[in-house]
Every structure is written in C-alpha cells, then in structure tokens.
Write a protein that holds these residues in place. Structure first.
Motif, PDB file in Angstrom:
ATOM      1  N   GLY A  75       6.216 -17.745   7.243  1.00 47.29           N
ATOM      2  CA  GLY A  75       6.766 -17.240   8.175  1.00 47.29           C
ATOM      3  C   GLY A  75       6.162 -15.729   7.553  1.00 47.29           C
ATOM      4  O   GLY A  75       5.766 -15.754   6.441  1.00 47.29           O
ATOM      5  N   ARG A  76       6.412 -14.261   8.537  1.00 46.34           N
ATOM      6  CA  ARG A  76       5.781 -13.187   7.811  1.00 46.34           C
ATOM      7  C   ARG A  76       7.239 -12.411   7.930  1.00 46.34           C
ATOM      8  O   ARG A  76       7.985 -12.900   8.219  1.00 46.34           O
ATOM      9  CB  ARG A  76       5.071 -12.776   8.740  1.00 46.34           C
ATOM     10  CG  ARG A  76       3.044 -13.735   8.810  1.00 46.34           C
ATOM     11  CD  ARG A  76       2.408 -12.569   9.228  1.00 46.34           C
ATOM     12  NE  ARG A  76       1.625 -14.098   9.702  1.00 46.34           N
ATOM     13  CZ  ARG A  76       0.837 -14.449  10.246  1.00 46.34           C
ATOM     14  NH1 ARG A  76       1.658 -14.731  11.175  1.00 46.34           N
ATOM     15  NH2 ARG A  76      -0.719 -15.105  10.668  1.00 46.34           N
ATOM     16  N   ALA A  77       6.986 -11.026   6.835  1.00 45.92           N
ATOM     17  CA  ALA A  77       7.922 -10.816   6.743  1.00 45.92           C
ATOM     18  C   ALA A  77       6.731  -9.234   6.693  1.00 45.92           C
ATOM     19  O   ALA A  77       5.535  -9.430   5.801  1.00 45.92           O
ATOM     20  CB  ALA A  77       8.796 -10.352   5.695  1.00 45.92           C
ATOM     21  N   ALA A  78       7.212  -8.114   7.282  1.00 49.94           N
ATOM     22  CA  ALA A  78       6.990  -6.638   6.666  1.00 49.94           C
ATOM     23  C   ALA A  78       7.536  -5.413   6.527  1.00 49.94           C
ATOM     24  O   ALA A  78       8.450  -5.599   7.263  1.00 49.94           O
ATOM     25  CB  ALA A  78       5.583  -6.135   8.091  1.00 49.94           C
TER      26      ALA A  78
ATOM     27  N   ARG B 281       0.746  -1.193  -0.424  1.00 50.79           N
ATOM     28  CA  ARG B 281      -0.064   0.236   0.049  1.00 50.79           C
ATOM     29  C   ARG B 281       0.907   1.464   0.326  1.00 50.79           C
ATOM     30  O   ARG B 281       2.110   1.288   0.838  1.00 50.79           O
ATOM     31  CB  ARG B 281      -1.247  -0.359   1.444  1.00 50.79           C
ATOM     32  CG  ARG B 281      -2.294  -1.030   1.088  1.00 50.79           C
ATOM     33  CD  ARG B 281      -3.038  -1.515   0.087  1.00 50.79           C
ATOM     34  NE  ARG B 281      -4.026  -2.028   0.872  1.00 50.79           N
ATOM     35  CZ  ARG B 281      -4.339  -3.250  -0.302  1.00 50.79           C
ATOM     36  NH1 ARG B 281      -3.103  -3.578  -1.050  1.00 50.79           N
ATOM     37  NH2 ARG B 281      -4.690  -4.001   0.378  1.00 50.79           N
ATOM     38  N   ALA B 282       0.443   2.212  -0.939  1.00 53.86           N
ATOM     39  CA  ALA B 282       0.916   3.171  -0.738  1.00 53.86           C
ATOM     40  C   ALA B 282       0.110   4.952  -0.696  1.00 53.86           C
ATOM     41  O   ALA B 282      -0.286   4.590  -1.979  1.00 53.86           O
ATOM     42  CB  ALA B 282       2.438   3.543  -2.366  1.00 53.86           C
TER      43      ALA B 282
ATOM     44  N   ALA C 282       4.184  -2.913   2.780  1.00 52.03           N
ATOM     45  CA  ALA C 282       4.412  -3.611   2.646  1.00 52.03           C
ATOM     46  C   ALA C 282       4.299  -5.442   3.058  1.00 52.03           C
ATOM     47  O   ALA C 282       5.114  -4.960   3.968  1.00 52.03           O
ATOM     48  CB  ALA C 282       5.396  -4.437   1.533  1.00 52.03           C
ATOM     49  N   ARG C 283       3.205  -5.789   2.974  1.00 51.91           N
ATOM     50  CA  ARG C 283       3.651  -7.691   3.574  1.00 51.91           C
ATOM     51  C   ARG C 283       3.692  -8.665   2.616  1.00 51.91           C
ATOM     52  O   ARG C 283       2.480  -8.428   1.675  1.00 51.91           O
ATOM     53  CB  ARG C 283       1.755  -7.408   4.672  1.00 51.91           C
ATOM     54  CG  ARG C 283       2.006  -6.093   5.389  1.00 51.91           C
ATOM     55  CD  ARG C 283       0.820  -5.832   6.564  1.00 51.91           C
ATOM     56  NE  ARG C 283       1.304  -4.910   7.204  1.00 51.91           N
ATOM     57  CZ  ARG C 283       1.796  -5.388   8.597  1.00 51.91           C
ATOM     58  NH1 ARG C 283       1.980  -6.328   9.044  1.00 51.91           N
ATOM     59  NH2 ARG C 283       1.390  -4.474   9.528  1.00 51.91           N
TER      60      ARG C 283
ATOM     61  N   VAL D 297      12.976   3.449   7.348  1.00 55.54           N
ATOM     62  CA  VAL D 297      13.105   1.604   6.700  1.00 55.54           C
ATOM     63  C   VAL D 297      12.971   0.816   7.953  1.00 55.54           C
ATOM     64  O   VAL D 297      13.873   0.819   8.658  1.00 55.54           O
ATOM     65  CB  VAL D 297      13.431   1.708   5.621  1.00 55.54           C
ATOM     66  CG1 VAL D 297      13.048   0.377   4.944  1.00 55.54           C
ATOM     67  CG2 VAL D 297      13.294   2.709   4.861  1.00 55.54           C
ATOM     68  N   THR D 298      11.703   0.237   8.336  1.00 60.75           N
ATOM     69  CA  THR D 298      11.451  -0.432   9.441  1.00 60.75           C
ATOM     70  C   THR D 298      10.826  -1.833   8.380  1.00 60.75           C
ATOM     71  O   THR D 298      10.104  -2.391   7.991  1.00 60.75           O
ATOM     72  CB  THR D 298      10.302  -0.543  10.275  1.00 60.75           C
ATOM     73  OG1 THR D 298      10.485   1.471  11.086  1.00 60.75           O
ATOM     74  CG2 THR D 298      10.156  -1.124  11.523  1.00 60.75           C
ATOM     75  N   LEU D 299      11.867  -3.140   9.043  1.00 61.76           N
ATOM     76  CA  LEU D 299      11.263  -4.327   8.568  1.00 61.76           C
ATOM     77  C   LEU D 299      11.139  -5.293  10.330  1.00 61.76           C
ATOM     78  O   LEU D 299      11.520  -5.416  10.865  1.00 61.76           O
ATOM     79  CB  LEU D 299      12.687  -4.520   7.493  1.00 61.76           C
ATOM     80  CG  LEU D 299      12.767  -6.722   6.858  1.00 61.76           C
ATOM     81  CD1 LEU D 299      12.085  -7.066   6.399  1.00 61.76           C
ATOM     82  CD2 LEU D 299      14.091  -7.051   7.097  1.00 61.76           C
ATOM     83  N   THR D 300      10.627  -5.854   9.679  1.00 60.07           N
ATOM     84  CA  THR D 300       9.926  -6.854  11.259  1.00 60.07           C
ATOM     85  C   THR D 300      10.078  -8.551  10.191  1.00 60.07           C
ATOM     86  O   THR D 300       9.060  -8.104   9.491  1.00 60.07           O
ATOM     87  CB  THR D 300       8.746  -6.916  11.914  1.00 60.07           C
ATOM     88  OG1 THR D 300       7.554  -7.253  11.165  1.00 60.07           O
ATOM     89  CG2 THR D 300       8.781  -5.431  12.484  1.00 60.07           C
TER      90      THR D 300
END
Length: 275
Positions: free
Chosen positions: A182-185, A149-150, A175-176, A202-205
């Motif tokens: 697993g999952r990444a966002a 989503r933007a 973005a997910r 920028v955040t990555l989980t």
C-alpha cells in the motif's frame, strides 16, 4: 483509496525565533573539530562516540561513525546479534546554499538509509528527506520507503496570508510512504487564525497496491469510521502537545544553544528522545 481530513488550531511559531535558532545550532556544529580522539566541542570537551573516519571535517565526502552506546559505564544487558552501527556522510556543506547529509543505520532488527537536504541553512527555506527501511533477512514485505518535503518559505507565506487569500496550490508540508501492499500520504497546510494562532489542515490518504487493492479497498470501507476517529484523535493529540510546548514559553536561542551543546557532550538522551 480512503481520504481523511481534520483541521486544528495551534499556537503559531515565531519565524524569527526559528531562524535564529537554526543559525545558532549551525554555529555549534561548525565550531567543533576532530582529532585522533574523536570529535571535540569548541571548548575541547569530547563528543562521545563520534569519530571522523574519512575526509575533512564538515566537507563534502567526510564520513563519521556514531557509537550506539557512547556511555559504556551505563549497565545494560549484552545485546543479541550484531551491534547497532550508524554512519553519516556529508554530500554537501555550504551554509549559504545547502547542506546534504546521508545517514545509514544497520542493526539486527533494522537497516536503513536516509538522505537529508536543507536549503539555505542560514535561513532555512526548505527541508527534504528520502528514506528506505528494511528488516535484515526479511522478504519484500519487510521494506518501506518514502520521502518528506517541507517548503518552509511557502509555509510562512501561507501562515501570514491575509484573510480571504487563496491557499497555496500545493501543501507546504508533505510526506509519502510506499510499501509493497500500500501507499500513504500526509499533507499539512496552514492559514492564519488570529490571536497568534494557525489553522492547520491535515490530510491523510491511504490506498492499496497491485493485487491487494480490491481487498484493501474493502477493509478501508468497512473500517472507515474507526480509522477516521483514530486519525482525528491522533491529530488532536499532536496539536495539544504542540500547544503545551509553546504555551510554556520557548527558550531563547542562546539558552537552546547551551542545551544543544550540553546534549552533544552527553549524547545520552532520555528514553523516547532521538539520539
């Protein structure tokens, strides 16, 4: 779950330029027409490999096929397995409100579907994409899905906010991705940095799912430092390429329109470029 964050300074993109280019590119697409021989540009030049197979051109329900190799004279080895096929179906095409397009891809190695939604195309305010990818014949581990989503309106507002203003409650770009294991966002948020620049965070989980959650947590703990280093290096590299591109000067919207028209007529992008 592991969380990584990194902030970079990048050259700001001019909003007026972006919106002018979006309008001009829409002009090019909407100036095309279709016939028995395929799609044609405004001047009558064909768009190789593109054919309307159902519905009315650029109307809801229209469906197009795209040849995987529109340049048959280019020598190449015969591919193994079924050829790649891509179809595009228009769900909505209203330049003042929204454009919604569904894209399907099928090949020996990959099958997928993506839905793209552009809100207020004349002056883009939001872009969204939902996708599903799988390997044909593969098991459940050969699947991945996600969404991006933007919120362009929120991005421009945050990037132009005065110093000291509260950040937006939600990151404008997210973005997910989901996989059985697993999952990444990823999320991006911008703040003004002065001198025509943005500070982009920028955040990555990353996290495991179901039964793999405990071992995934252990792996993330053991490799957190090298993973964090790789993440920061990737963000820094992307920022450097962005700054290099904008530092060389952006083409005028008219020049970009000419390049886009030429690319549509050729449909033979260089290696590594999207086609």
């Amino acid at each position: 779950m592991a969380r990584f964050h990194h902030t970079v300074t990048v050259t700001a993109l001019d909003r007026a330029w972006f919106e002018d280019c979006a309008a001009l590119l829409l002009d090019v697409v909407e100036s095309t027409r279709t016939g028995a021989g395929g799609a044609l540009l405004e001047d009558g030049e064909p768009v190789p490999g593109v054919r309307l197979v159902k519905g009315r051109h650029l109307r809801a329900g229209a469906r197009y096929t795209f040849a995987s190799d529109p340049a048959p004279s280019r020598p190449r080895e015969a591919p193994e397995g079924p050829p790649e096929a891509m179809t595009v179906r228009i769900q909505e095409w209203r330049r003042s409100t929204a454009i919604v397009v569904e894209q399907r891809l099928a090949s020996a190695d990959l099958a997928g579907r993506a839905t793209w939604r552009l809100r207020t195309p004349e002056r883009p305010s939001a872009l969204a994409a939902d996708f599903t990818l799988r390997r044909p014949g593969g098991g459940f581990l050969q699947r991945v899905s996600g969404r991006a989503r933007a919120d362009l309106g929120a991005w421009w507002a945050a990037a132009a906010a005065p110093v000291g203003a509260l950040p937006p409650a939600r990151a404008p770009l997210t973005a997910r991705a989901r996989h059985p294991l697993g999952r990444a966002a990823v999320s991006l948020a911008a703040r003004p940095a002065g001198d025509g620049a943005w500070r982009v965070g920028v955040t990555l989980t990353v996290s495991g799912r179901a039964l793999v959650r405990p071992p995934a947590a252990l792996v993330l703990l053991l490799f957190r430092i090298p993973l964090g280093r790789a993440f920061r290096s990737g963000v820094d590299g992307a920022a450097a390429r962005w700054n290099e591109t904008l530092g060389g000067g952006l083409p005028s919207p008219e020049a970009l329109r000419a390049e886009f028209t030429e690319a549509m007529a050729a449909r033979n992008p260089p290696d590594g470029a999207p086609g």
